[in-house]
Design an enzyme around this catalytic site. Structure first.
Site, PDB file in Angstrom:
ATOM      1  N   GLY A   1      -1.947  -4.715   3.361  1.00 49.69           N
ATOM      2  CA  GLY A   1      -1.765  -6.149   3.213  1.00 49.69           C
ATOM      3  C   GLY A   1      -1.008  -6.465   1.939  1.00 49.69           C
TER       4      GLY A   1
ATOM      5  NE  ARG B   1       4.640 -12.955  -0.497  1.00 49.49           N
ATOM      6  CZ  ARG B   1       4.641 -14.287  -0.537  1.00 49.49           C
ATOM      7  NH1 ARG B   1       3.536 -14.952  -0.816  1.00 49.49           N
ATOM      8  NH2 ARG B   1       5.753 -14.958  -0.290  1.00 49.49           N
TER       9      ARG B   1
ATOM     10  CG  HIS C   1       2.740   1.856  -6.914  1.00 44.06           C
ATOM     11  ND1 HIS C   1       1.701   1.153  -7.479  1.00 44.06           N
ATOM     12  CD2 HIS C   1       2.602   1.708  -5.572  1.00 44.06           C
ATOM     13  CE1 HIS C   1       0.976   0.619  -6.526  1.00 44.06           C
ATOM     14  NE2 HIS C   1       1.504   0.922  -5.358  1.00 44.06           N
TER      15      HIS C   1
ATOM     16  N   GLY D   1      -4.347  -3.795  -3.045  1.00 43.54           N
ATOM     17  CA  GLY D   1      -3.844  -3.930  -1.685  1.00 43.54           C
ATOM     18  C   GLY D   1      -4.556  -2.934  -0.790  1.00 43.54           C
TER      19      GLY D   1
ATOM     20  N   GLY E   1      -5.615   0.859  -2.150  1.00 46.78           N
ATOM     21  CA  GLY E   1      -6.607   0.636  -3.196  1.00 46.78           C
ATOM     22  C   GLY E   1      -6.078  -0.241  -4.300  1.00 46.78           C
TER      23      GLY E   1
ATOM     24  CB  CYS F   1       1.407  -9.803  -5.636  1.00 45.29           C
ATOM     25  SG  CYS F   1       0.835  -8.102  -5.918  1.00 45.29           S
TER      26      CYS F   1
END
Length: 228
Positions: free
Chosen positions: A83, A85, A89, A156, A167, A185
């Site tokens: 889930g 947007r 990372h 997420g 996670g 997000c």
């Protein structure tokens, strides 16, 4: 990249595989491993997993990602199935993947997400970072050095047949300019910060161990009530 099982520390649930990877794990490789473990758990096989790691720079797109929020695709962009947007990372950001079978725990996705928020917030407090959740905004928030609210962690998840994937990620010392390639997000009004930007020097293993020390409270928060 080296995997270490956290057997040197007192794990709160021996039935879960607690894994820590040093070095950087390519995002697509980690996603494939998550998918394989998720499939096994759905089939009633395999072991639940909590996996702590870092990725090379990558942008990930959730199921609600809006292409207009990908401002500068300077890094690889991966569709994830989780889930939310767009999220970044990269090195200096510690990611924790939480693959649990909620059929054996409280079957409440909202409770699961709130428990993860509480886990991160409590761990940040151990480093004197006062963080909080905001109901209308995804993620973990704090105040930067100017006093403005800024995101220090992202959350997420994907839940399929009550098995969780993905996670949360916490910014220890990433290059914050890398977030400029996306609207994190989907929230453009607020900035992004890190523990380093707040004057906190925290090594990845130090963060992992602090997180592990708080894991028992997280697992208790998603356990089936005794009177149910």
């Amino acid at each position: 990249m080296t995997d270490a099982h956290l057997s040197d520390f007192a794990t709160p649930d021996a039935g879960i595989e607690w894994r820590r990877s040093t070095g950087q794990v390519p995002y697509r490789d980690a996603l494939a491993q998550q998918q394989a473990r998720s499939d096994a758990l759905i089939a009633g096989e395999g072991q639940e997993l909590v996996w702590m790691l870092e990725h090379p720079p990558v942008y990930t797109a959730g199921t609600s990602a809006d292409g207009s929020e990908l401002v500068d695709a300077r890094f690889d962009v991966v569709e994830t199935g989780r889930g939310g947007r767009y999220t970044y990372h990269g090195p200096g950001q510690r990611v924790t993947y939480v693959l649990l079978d909620l059929k054996n725990r409280a079957r409440d996705v909202r409770q699961f997400v709130h428990a993860m928020e509480g886990w991160v917030i409590a761990t940040l407090a151990d480093f004197d970072v006062q963080a909080f959740a905001v109901p209308e905004r995804v993620g973990i928030w704090t105040h930067d050095l100017t006093g403005a609210e800024a995101k220090i962690g992202a959350i997420g998840v994907r839940v399929r047949r009550w098995v969780t994937m993905h996670g949360f990620a916490v910014n220890l010392s990433p290059d914050l300019s890398h977030f400029g390639g996306i609207v994190p997000c989907g929230i453009a009004e607020y900035g992004v910060t890190s523990m380093a930007a707040l004057g906190k020097t925290v090594a990845p293993d130090e963060w992992d161990e602090a997180l592990l020390a708080r894991a028992g409270n997280f697992l208790e928060a998603i356990s089936i009530p005794e009177n149910s």
